[in-house]
Enzyme design. Sequence first.
Site, PDB file in Angstrom:
ATOM      1  N   GLU A 292      -0.195  -2.018  -1.244  1.00 38.43           N
ATOM      2  CA  GLU A 292       0.016  -3.446  -0.671  1.00 38.43           C
ATOM      3  C   GLU A 292       1.215  -3.679   0.351  1.00 38.43           C
ATOM      4  OE1 GLU A 292      -1.172  -7.264  -0.608  1.00 38.43           O
ATOM      5  OE2 GLU A 292      -2.106  -5.682  -1.800  1.00 38.43           O
ATOM      6  N   ASN A 293       1.065  -2.746   1.410  1.00 38.28           N
ATOM      7  CA  ASN A 293       2.046  -2.835   2.573  1.00 38.28           C
ATOM      8  C   ASN A 293       1.093  -2.120   3.663  1.00 38.28           C
ATOM      9  OD1 ASN A 293       4.265  -3.177   4.015  1.00 38.28           O
ATOM     10  ND2 ASN A 293       5.542  -1.518   3.108  1.00 38.28           N
TER      11      ASN A 293
ATOM     12  N   HIS B 236      -3.533  -1.289   6.887  1.00 32.88           N
ATOM     13  CA  HIS B 236      -3.020  -2.042   5.847  1.00 32.88           C
ATOM     14  C   HIS B 236      -3.420  -1.330   4.586  1.00 32.88           C
ATOM     15  CE1 HIS B 236      -1.262  -5.242   3.253  1.00 32.88           C
ATOM     16  NE2 HIS B 236      -2.336  -5.043   2.724  1.00 32.88           N
ATOM     17  N   CYS B 237      -2.643  -0.910   3.679  1.00 28.03           N
ATOM     18  CA  CYS B 237      -3.173  -0.108   2.517  1.00 28.03           C
ATOM     19  C   CYS B 237      -3.206  -0.981   1.340  1.00 28.03           C
ATOM     20  CB  CYS B 237      -2.200   1.208   2.154  1.00 28.03           C
ATOM     21  SG  CYS B 237      -2.873   2.091   0.838  1.00 28.03           S
ATOM     22  N   PRO B 238      -4.304  -1.318   0.893  1.00 25.61           N
ATOM     23  CA  PRO B 238      -4.249  -2.275  -0.468  1.00 25.61           C
ATOM     24  C   PRO B 238      -3.597  -1.789  -1.566  1.00 25.61           C
ATOM     25  CG  PRO B 238      -6.431  -1.492   0.007  1.00 25.61           C
ATOM     26  CD  PRO B 238      -5.690  -0.951   1.104  1.00 25.61           C
TER      27      PRO B 238
END
Length: 264
Positions: free
Chosen positions: A130-131, A125-127
């Site tokens: 945001e996905n 999950h890549c902050p």
Amino acid sequence: MGQKLFRSGVCVRATHTLLTWAVTLSLFLHDTELRRCEERGELLLPLLFLLLVVLSVLMYFAVSLMDPGIVLADTAKGSLEETQAMIPQSLTPRLRRCGYCLLQQPMRAKHCQVCNRCVRRFDHHCPWIENCVGERNHRWFVVYLVVQLLALLWALHIAFSGVSPHVTWELWLRANGFLLAALAVAAVFSVVVLLLLGCHLYLVSINCTTWEFMSRHRISYLKNCDSEENPFDRGVICNLWNFFCICKTVMWEQMYHRNSPNAV
């Protein structure tokens, strides 16, 4: 309300967009290579740089809003039998239901507690986008990193070309303050994107995900394999071709014997 807005990704995406255009604007307003080209009437270089920045922003939103491969329903019986047939008997794990959303998880899928959904071939999950990064958007995430890195390196070169000398440090900082800030932002993000791109290209070349690489000892279909064995690895060239080729559907769950090029 504010927490819900942040979780929706609006603040993160707005921050990314504002930073991008703030840095770009500072490069055009200062006496940089871009500004000097404009003054000479040579518009090709500024237009190419602007197009690259626009492309990076479009790629960012595409990856950020794209479906990463959400598991929407239980695996059908026929599909389940087909999946199990792709796995060597010695490595066959028991497919399990997700403890959060109670769906039958395909192999290599994982539940993301931030997004509250299961994602096929989950990577991480890549902050910043945001996905989740998963089966459907992983290749586009890597392409986005390449485009972003090119834009950042070019921005660094342009920013350096605009730093002007002055008699005192105070005058130098006053004249180059905004340009130095843009230079610092571009430098920090260049390092981060370069490291991230290098890690992902390595993992792609061995057909492994970030989650599998970091949590190998806890994953049912990997923890019984040798420490250097990856049952999904088909060789660097084949792995890269399968990952970047958009002309065919790849069965990411298919496992292979280490010493045999043929699937079981």
